[in-house]
Design a protein around this motif. Structure first.
Motif, PDB file in Angstrom:
ATOM      1  N   ARG A 296       0.841  -1.197   0.000  1.00 11.45           N
ATOM      2  CA  ARG A 296       0.000   0.000   0.000  1.00 11.45           C
ATOM      3  C   ARG A 296       0.878   1.249   0.000  1.00 11.45           C
ATOM      4  O   ARG A 296       1.785   1.383   0.810  1.00 11.45           O
ATOM      5  N   GLY A 297       0.607   2.144  -0.972  1.00  9.55           N
ATOM      6  CA  GLY A 297       1.276   3.434  -0.984  1.00  9.55           C
ATOM      7  C   GLY A 297       2.606   3.473  -1.687  1.00  9.55           C
ATOM      8  O   GLY A 297       3.426   4.351  -1.400  1.00  9.55           O
ATOM      9  N   LEU A 298       2.851   2.547  -2.620  1.00  8.75           N
ATOM     10  CA  LEU A 298       4.097   2.521  -3.383  1.00  8.75           C
ATOM     11  C   LEU A 298       3.751   2.338  -4.849  1.00  8.75           C
ATOM     12  O   LEU A 298       2.943   1.472  -5.193  1.00  8.75           O
ATOM     13  N   GLU A 299       4.347   3.145  -5.712  1.00 11.06           N
ATOM     14  CA  GLU A 299       4.054   3.051  -7.139  1.00 11.06           C
ATOM     15  C   GLU A 299       4.647   1.770  -7.733  1.00 11.06           C
ATOM     16  O   GLU A 299       5.660   1.252  -7.258  1.00 11.06           O
ATOM     17  N   PRO A 300       4.007   1.249  -8.796  1.00 13.36           N
ATOM     18  CA  PRO A 300       4.492  -0.010  -9.387  1.00 13.36           C
ATOM     19  C   PRO A 300       5.957   0.003  -9.797  1.00 13.36           C
ATOM     20  O   PRO A 300       6.668  -0.981  -9.567  1.00 13.36           O
ATOM     21  N   ALA A 301       6.432   1.091 -10.397  1.00 14.59           N
ATOM     22  CA  ALA A 301       7.837   1.116 -10.832  1.00 14.59           C
ATOM     23  C   ALA A 301       8.781   1.004  -9.648  1.00 14.59           C
ATOM     24  O   ALA A 301       9.794   0.289  -9.701  1.00 14.59           O
ATOM     25  N   GLN A 302       8.451   1.681  -8.556  1.00 16.01           N
ATOM     26  CA  GLN A 302       9.297   1.610  -7.375  1.00 16.01           C
ATOM     27  C   GLN A 302       9.224   0.224  -6.731  1.00 16.01           C
ATOM     28  O   GLN A 302      10.232  -0.295  -6.229  1.00 16.01           O
ATOM     29  N   ALA A 303       8.055  -0.385  -6.761  1.00 18.42           N
ATOM     30  CA  ALA A 303       7.938  -1.753  -6.236  1.00 18.42           C
ATOM     31  C   ALA A 303       8.811  -2.714  -7.037  1.00 18.42           C
ATOM     32  O   ALA A 303       9.496  -3.572  -6.463  1.00 18.42           O
ATOM     33  N   LEU A 304       8.823  -2.566  -8.347  1.00 16.83           N
ATOM     34  CA  LEU A 304       9.678  -3.416  -9.176  1.00 16.83           C
ATOM     35  C   LEU A 304      11.154  -3.195  -8.861  1.00 16.83           C
ATOM     36  O   LEU A 304      11.933  -4.152  -8.770  1.00 16.83           O
ATOM     37  N   ARG A 305      11.543  -1.947  -8.687  1.00  9.73           N
ATOM     38  CA  ARG A 305      12.942  -1.678  -8.346  1.00  9.73           C
ATOM     39  C   ARG A 305      13.298  -2.269  -6.983  1.00  9.73           C
ATOM     40  O   ARG A 305      14.396  -2.785  -6.789  1.00  9.73           O
ATOM     41  N   THR A 306      12.376  -2.210  -6.047  1.00 12.94           N
ATOM     42  CA  THR A 306      12.604  -2.796  -4.726  1.00 12.94           C
ATOM     43  C   THR A 306      12.821  -4.303  -4.830  1.00 12.94           C
ATOM     44  O   THR A 306      13.590  -4.881  -4.043  1.00 12.94           O
ATOM     45  N   LEU A 307      12.196  -4.917  -5.816  1.00 14.28           N
ATOM     46  CA  LEU A 307      12.335  -6.352  -6.023  1.00 14.28           C
ATOM     47  C   LEU A 307      13.484  -6.701  -6.972  1.00 14.28           C
ATOM     48  O   LEU A 307      13.530  -7.786  -7.531  1.00 14.28           O
ATOM     49  N   ARG A 308      14.414  -5.743  -7.142  1.00 17.18           N
ATOM     50  CA  ARG A 308      15.679  -5.940  -7.847  1.00 17.18           C
ATOM     51  C   ARG A 308      15.567  -5.920  -9.366  1.00 17.18           C
ATOM     52  O   ARG A 308      16.480  -6.339 -10.074  1.00 17.18           O
ATOM     53  N   ALA A 309      14.446  -5.421  -9.897  1.00 19.44           N
ATOM     54  CA  ALA A 309      14.389  -5.227 -11.344  1.00 19.44           C
ATOM     55  C   ALA A 309      15.259  -4.033 -11.715  1.00 19.44           C
ATOM     56  O   ALA A 309      15.247  -3.002 -11.022  1.00 19.44           O
ATOM     57  N   GLU A 310      16.014  -4.151 -12.787  1.00 18.99           N
ATOM     58  CA  GLU A 310      16.855  -3.047 -13.230  1.00 18.99           C
ATOM     59  C   GLU A 310      15.970  -1.936 -13.797  1.00 18.99           C
ATOM     60  O   GLU A 310      15.078  -2.198 -14.611  1.00 18.99           O
ATOM     61  N   PRO A 311      16.190  -0.683 -13.360  1.00 18.24           N
ATOM     62  CA  PRO A 311      15.307   0.408 -13.793  1.00 18.24           C
ATOM     63  C   PRO A 311      15.139   0.503 -15.301  1.00 18.24           C
ATOM     64  O   PRO A 311      14.038   0.747 -15.798  1.00 18.24           O
ATOM     65  N   GLU A 312      16.219   0.287 -16.048  1.00 20.41           N
ATOM     66  CA  GLU A 312      16.140   0.428 -17.503  1.00 20.41           C
ATOM     67  C   GLU A 312      15.358  -0.710 -18.160  1.00 20.41           C
ATOM     68  O   GLU A 312      14.984  -0.619 -19.347  1.00 20.41           O
TER      69      GLU A 312
END
Length: 217
Positions: free
Chosen positions: A36-52
């Motif tokens: 709750r309260g976290l944008e999808p892109a940031q959630a993906l980065r938190t799960l070690r997805a490379e930003p690019e």
């Protein structure tokens, strides 16, 4: 209803949320994260997805092979990938579906940092399952279906988690003993917590992001 938080169209015949069963491969080993309260892109980065590597996703109309998930098919011809991560947001809650269960250790705690609430639930190819519920970076509750007794355990749980478990209920499996819960309760609980009693058509109507997760990530 044995699963009161889920209208019939939102569960498959085994009691797995329908949108997940429609995304998954034939014999899945997968995990679901909700925060709750976290944008999808940031959630993906938190799960070690490379930003690019994070990009918008339109899911294919059909899956060319039941050996792979629909998100995996959306990534294209990348057969060496161990996982596809699909993320979206409905209301206050973001979900990330991991089609091969590669993300699980300490994920709820990481997603819940800075005052947020999160849960991670895992279901393995061997039928092992659990759910971790975390608040502000700390694990608050862990749920293992083999050890869970709703009547005894619900009073000691945080209110929203208890409500989600009640909404998840117990799937109508013939071989369950009285008081026993099914092993898919974690997936339903995470969905109930995040307001994800939905169908795949509902998921298709929201903006989605996808990212590959490589072994080196």
């Amino acid at each position: 209803m044995p699963t009161p938080g889920f209208p019939p169209a939102t569960l498959n015949s085994e009691g797995l949320p329908a949108w997940i069963s429609d995304l998954a491969s034939y014999d899945p080993n997968h995990s679901l994260h909700v925060v709750r309260g976290l944008e999808p892109a940031q959630a993906l980065r938190t799960l070690r997805a490379e930003p690019e590597s994070i990009r918008p996703c339109v899911l294919p109309d059909t899956n060319p092979s039941d050996r792979f998930s629909l998100p995996f098919a959306a990534l294209g011809d990348e057969p060496t990938l161990p996982a596809a991560l699909l993320a979206g947001r409905i209301g206050e809650w973001t979900f990330v579906y991991d089609d091969s269960g590669a993300t699980f250790d300490d994920t709820a705690e990481a997603l819940s940092r800075n005052g947020r609430t999160a849960a991670t639930t895992v279901y393995t190819i061997n039928g092992d399952a659990y759910l971790i519920y975390a608040v502000d970076g700390e694990e608050v509750a862990s749920i293992y279906p083999d050890d869970l007794c709703l009547e005894e355990d619900l009073p000691g749980m945080p209110g929203e988690l208890a409500a989600a478990l009640q909404a998840a209920g117990i799937a109508d499996w013939e071989d369950l003993e009285p008081g026993e819960v099914d092993s898919l309760i974690g997936m339903r609980t995470a969905c109930a917590l995040a307001g994800l009693a939905v169908t795949l058509d509902d998921i298709r109507r929201i903006p989605l992001l996808i990212a590959p997760l490589h072994e080196a990530d």
